[in-house]
Design a protein around this motif. Structure first.
Motif, mmCIF file in Angstrom:
data_model
loop_
_atom_site.group_PDB
_atom_site.id
_atom_site.type_symbol
_atom_site.label_atom_id
_atom_site.label_comp_id
_atom_site.label_asym_id
_atom_site.label_seq_id
_atom_site.Cartn_x
_atom_site.Cartn_y
_atom_site.Cartn_z
ATOM 1 N N LYS A 1 0.826 -1.206 0.000
ATOM 2 C CA LYS A 1 0.000 0.000 0.000
ATOM 3 C C LYS A 1 0.862 1.257 0.000
ATOM 4 C CE LYS A 1 -4.074 -1.971 2.302
ATOM 5 N NZ LYS A 1 -4.953 -1.916 3.499
ATOM 6 N N HIS B 1 -8.532 -0.815 -8.241
ATOM 7 C CA HIS B 1 -7.912 -2.023 -7.680
ATOM 8 C C HIS B 1 -8.419 -3.279 -8.377
ATOM 9 C CE1 HIS B 1 -6.267 -4.612 -4.452
ATOM 10 N NE2 HIS B 1 -7.367 -5.321 -4.624
ATOM 11 N N ALA C 1 -8.548 -3.436 -0.352
ATOM 12 C CA ALA C 1 -8.446 -2.776 -1.658
ATOM 13 C C ALA C 1 -7.490 -1.595 -1.587
ATOM 14 C CB ALA C 1 -9.824 -2.307 -2.110
ATOM 15 N N ILE C 2 -6.741 -1.403 -2.663
ATOM 16 C CA ILE C 2 -5.842 -0.252 -2.784
ATOM 17 C C ILE C 2 -6.415 0.627 -3.880
ATOM 18 C CG2 ILE C 2 -3.470 0.517 -3.144
ATOM 19 C CD1 ILE C 2 -2.525 -2.270 -2.382
#
Length: 324
Positions: free
Chosen positions: A179, A294, A312-313
């Motif tokens: 991240k 993502h 989720a990014i």
């Protein structure tokens, strides 16, 4: 048409056939004159959607309902200056996880020429929240240091991107190396884990502004590391915990603590909101904003998309219609 449906607080969310929304919609105001029908191509999954499904959002939706607050697609019938076939993106409280929605005119915008529909679906809500918090509330100036908590989430990553675009030096706080790498790619100059956040942020030079979509214990840690006269802006509580900040901290540090809620600003300071939105959409049309997607799930896999949550990014999308 097909739509995702939540029939009880907490779910599950399932996809089934439902009647198309009425057009004109008699529940809309006289000024809205029945709304605008839109065939949805993509819908975005936001953390607020999960809260609404769980009955934990500040505004409640009574089951059964169709979740989803953000969409992009094509106008299905001309209305309110929009022509059939116009590519548009928009937002609503619930209803977006469906093949067709009836949108309120004030919540709908045309997709700029050259911008993919998928990118527009990932742009609206997160970037509007981030930009309004930075521009309207924190009044971020070039050269200031902006610390972003939850920096790899939808709102967090949008804040990183926009703060850097506004000329700030961005410190991104995120939980994993993956991240933090993405945050650096989006413009963060410094990336930090949550470990001993107060000292780590102090060692990194502190912050003039903190944008916090996380809440919980990290809010106070970040505030303790702020520079004199800073601005702390709360935009959400992804941790599930509303922090209780000791008021001696902002007093001793000269820090002002603010909150940003899109609905509140829309009701009380709409003109300021519209001006900020015009500026934001100009940046988007110029290609300066590139939301990170993502993952994209078919509508039938809405439960899996919702379950991604904080893993989720960036943004998670649902592909609602084929051939887009």
């Amino acid at each position: 048409m097909r739509a995702a449906r939540c029939k009880a607080v907490g779910g599950p969310v399932v996809v089934e056939d439902v009647p198309e929304p009425p057009f004109p919609d008699p529940e809309f105001t006289e000024e809205e004159d029945g709304g605008i029908p839109v065939d949805v191509h993509y819908a975005a999954v936001n953390f607020a959607d999960v809260l609404v499904i769980d009955g934990a959002y500040q505004v409640k939706a009574e089951p059964p309902f169709t979740p989803g607050s953000e969409f992009a697609g094509v106008v299905a019938a001309s209305a309110h200056g929009f022509e059939k076939g116009d590519r548009v993106f928009g937002s609503m409280f619930v209803g977006a996880f469906a093949e067709r929605v009836t949108a309120r005119p004030a919540g709908l915008s045309r997709i700029p020429e050259g911008i993919p529909t998928e990118r527009a679906a990932a742009f609206g809500v997160s970037h509007a929240t981030a930009f309004d918090a930075l521009r309207l509330v924190a009044d971020v100036r070039p050269g200031e240091r902006v610390a972003v908590l939850g920096a790899a989430g939808g709102v967090g990553l949008a804040t990183v991107e926009l703060a850097a675009l506004l000329g700030a030096e961005v410190v991104a706080v995120a939980s994993t190396e993956e991240k933090r790498t993405v945050c650096a790619e989006q413009g963060a100059r410094v990336t930090l884990p949550y470990d001993d956040l107060k000292q780590a942020l102090r060692d990194a030079g502190g912050a003039d502004v903190v944008i916090d979509p996380v809440g919980g214990a990290y809010a106070e840690e970040a505030l303790r590391a702020m520079r004199w006269g800073g601005r702390f802006v709360s935009v959400g509580f992804a941790s599930g915990e509303i922090p209780r900040i000791p008021l001696n901290l902002p007093m001793l540090k000269g820090v002002s603590v603010h909150g940003f809620d899109l609905g509140g600003w829309a009701r009380h300071q709409r003109d300021d909101l519209v001006a900020a939105r015009t500026e934001l959409h100009g940046l988007f049309a110029a290609g300066k904003i590139k939301p990170r997607v993502h993952a994209v799930y078919p509508l039938a896999e809405v439960a899996a998309a919702l379950a991604l949550g904080r893993r989720a990014i960036g943004k998670v999308l649902l592909e609602v219609a084929h051939g887009v």
